[in-house]
Design a protein around this motif. Sequence first.
Motif, mmCIF file in Angstrom:
data_model
loop_
_atom_site.group_PDB
_atom_site.id
_atom_site.type_symbol
_atom_site.label_atom_id
_atom_site.label_comp_id
_atom_site.label_asym_id
_atom_site.label_seq_id
_atom_site.Cartn_x
_atom_site.Cartn_y
_atom_site.Cartn_z
ATOM 1 N N GLU A 33 0.846 -1.189 0.000
ATOM 2 C CA GLU A 33 0.000 0.000 0.000
ATOM 3 C C GLU A 33 0.881 1.237 0.000
ATOM 4 O O GLU A 33 1.931 1.266 0.634
ATOM 5 N N ILE A 34 0.435 2.255 -0.742
ATOM 6 C CA ILE A 34 1.170 3.508 -0.792
ATOM 7 C C ILE A 34 0.184 4.658 -0.970
ATOM 8 O O ILE A 34 -0.779 4.547 -1.734
ATOM 9 N N GLY A 35 0.389 5.731 -0.226
ATOM 10 C CA GLY A 35 -0.510 6.867 -0.323
ATOM 11 C C GLY A 35 -0.069 7.985 0.595
ATOM 12 O O GLY A 35 0.959 7.900 1.283
ATOM 13 N N PRO A 66 -6.760 3.153 6.109
ATOM 14 C CA PRO A 66 -5.906 2.078 5.579
ATOM 15 C C PRO A 66 -6.741 1.078 4.796
ATOM 16 O O PRO A 66 -7.835 0.714 5.215
ATOM 17 N N LYS A 67 -6.212 0.635 3.671
ATOM 18 C CA LYS A 67 -6.966 -0.277 2.811
ATOM 19 C C LYS A 67 -6.453 -1.706 2.867
ATOM 20 O O LYS A 67 -7.181 -2.634 2.527
ATOM 21 N N LEU A 78 -1.070 -0.172 12.163
ATOM 22 C CA LEU A 78 -1.667 0.971 12.854
ATOM 23 C C LEU A 78 -2.237 0.560 14.214
ATOM 24 O O LEU A 78 -2.187 1.328 15.175
ATOM 25 N N ASN A 79 -2.779 -0.664 14.300
ATOM 26 C CA ASN A 79 -3.305 -1.145 15.570
ATOM 27 C C ASN A 79 -2.198 -1.288 16.611
ATOM 28 O O ASN A 79 -2.441 -1.169 17.813
ATOM 29 N N PRO A 85 -9.768 -5.105 -0.404
ATOM 30 C CA PRO A 85 -9.317 -3.952 0.375
ATOM 31 C C PRO A 85 -10.353 -3.514 1.407
ATOM 32 O O PRO A 85 -11.558 -3.641 1.199
ATOM 33 N N LEU A 86 -9.858 -3.004 2.531
ATOM 34 C CA LEU A 86 -10.741 -2.557 3.604
ATOM 35 C C LEU A 86 -11.480 -1.299 3.175
ATOM 36 O O LEU A 86 -10.948 -0.459 2.458
ATOM 37 N N GLN A 87 -12.717 -1.155 3.651
ATOM 38 C CA GLN A 87 -13.542 -0.022 3.285
ATOM 39 C C GLN A 87 -13.664 1.014 4.390
ATOM 40 O O GLN A 87 -13.954 2.167 4.146
ATOM 41 N N GLY A 88 -13.498 0.590 5.640
ATOM 42 C CA GLY A 88 -13.674 1.508 6.769
ATOM 43 C C GLY A 88 -12.438 2.340 7.025
ATOM 44 O O GLY A 88 -11.459 2.316 6.272
#
Length: 336
Positions: A246-248, A257-258, A266-267, A330-333
């Motif tokens: 992932e990059i952004g 985060p996706k 991150l957790n 990919p995660l949506q939240g």
Amino acid sequence: MAEKNIIEKQTDKPLIEIKQLKKYYPIKKGIISRTVSHVKAVDGLNFAINPGETLALVGESGCGKSSTGRTIVKLEEPTEGQIIFQGNDLSTLKGNDLRKVRLNLQIIFQDPYSSLNPRKRVGDLLAEPLLAHKLAGKEEANKKVEEILEIVGLTKLHKNRYPHEFSGGQRQRIGIARALILEPDLIVCDEPVSALDVSIQAQILNLLKDLQKKFRLTYLFIAHGLGAVKYISDRIAVMYLGKIVEIGKTEDIFKHPKHPYTQALLNAYPIPNPHLRDRERIVLEGDVPSPANPPKGCSFHTRCPIAKDICRQQTPKLLGSDQSVACHFPLQGGVN
């Protein structure tokens, strides 16, 4: 030391482009040292860094971050791929041509003590690159050494001391001075604060940010501590088993985060709000698989809590514009 024009706008043309970069280390066995396999430390990276930008490269230990940095500055020879820096393909340069380009490309090491010659005084260590590249005589080099020591928060009196006479934070300032004295455009920061106390980390990060503004530097900042990354970076590239997953932009990565691996990193990053202790988490189980024998399909599927059959069979591509992710689901939240 002349300041660069900080009013100059960032151009659309990247300062450095990495194209399909690979770095494999051979595994040899037997009396004749026959190559039987390879450790795929870096396995097909693609990214670019714009002038004046800080791109952070993050991930667990063993994912290939430091190998990427060392390969970019040609301390390691790339196995495949291109490193386009200021229009030059570093992967093909050798000898004097590479030496000339390296004037604008420097590195700060994780352990400043092991990267400094214990038998040389600091003044000699800092003057050495100027004399080696014939950029200054002894008198002029001495003046530049004194000037750069002041810039990084030391004094000219420190030039007569040996590395063992300094604290860890002071040694890292010397490492920064050595990278800065040739007035480079790009500096690879290989976990420059991970070996330092928290209070000293903040000082070094502030110093790096101040130097970036003053001399319009561009950073590739390698780290696993997301606190430092959030403070100093403009964009984040998350690396797992030699690949970018992932990059952004930094803000987007932290808020939305996706990739499940990004979410897990991150957790693990502590947050000051006690009301969010019960937030939903992705907890990683097990260790990073061996880069000598990475899993088929998505390399993260062996530890991913949402992996499905397609993840075990097909390698996902890194897709997206502003925020790219290599994940079939990919995660949506987002995270609070």
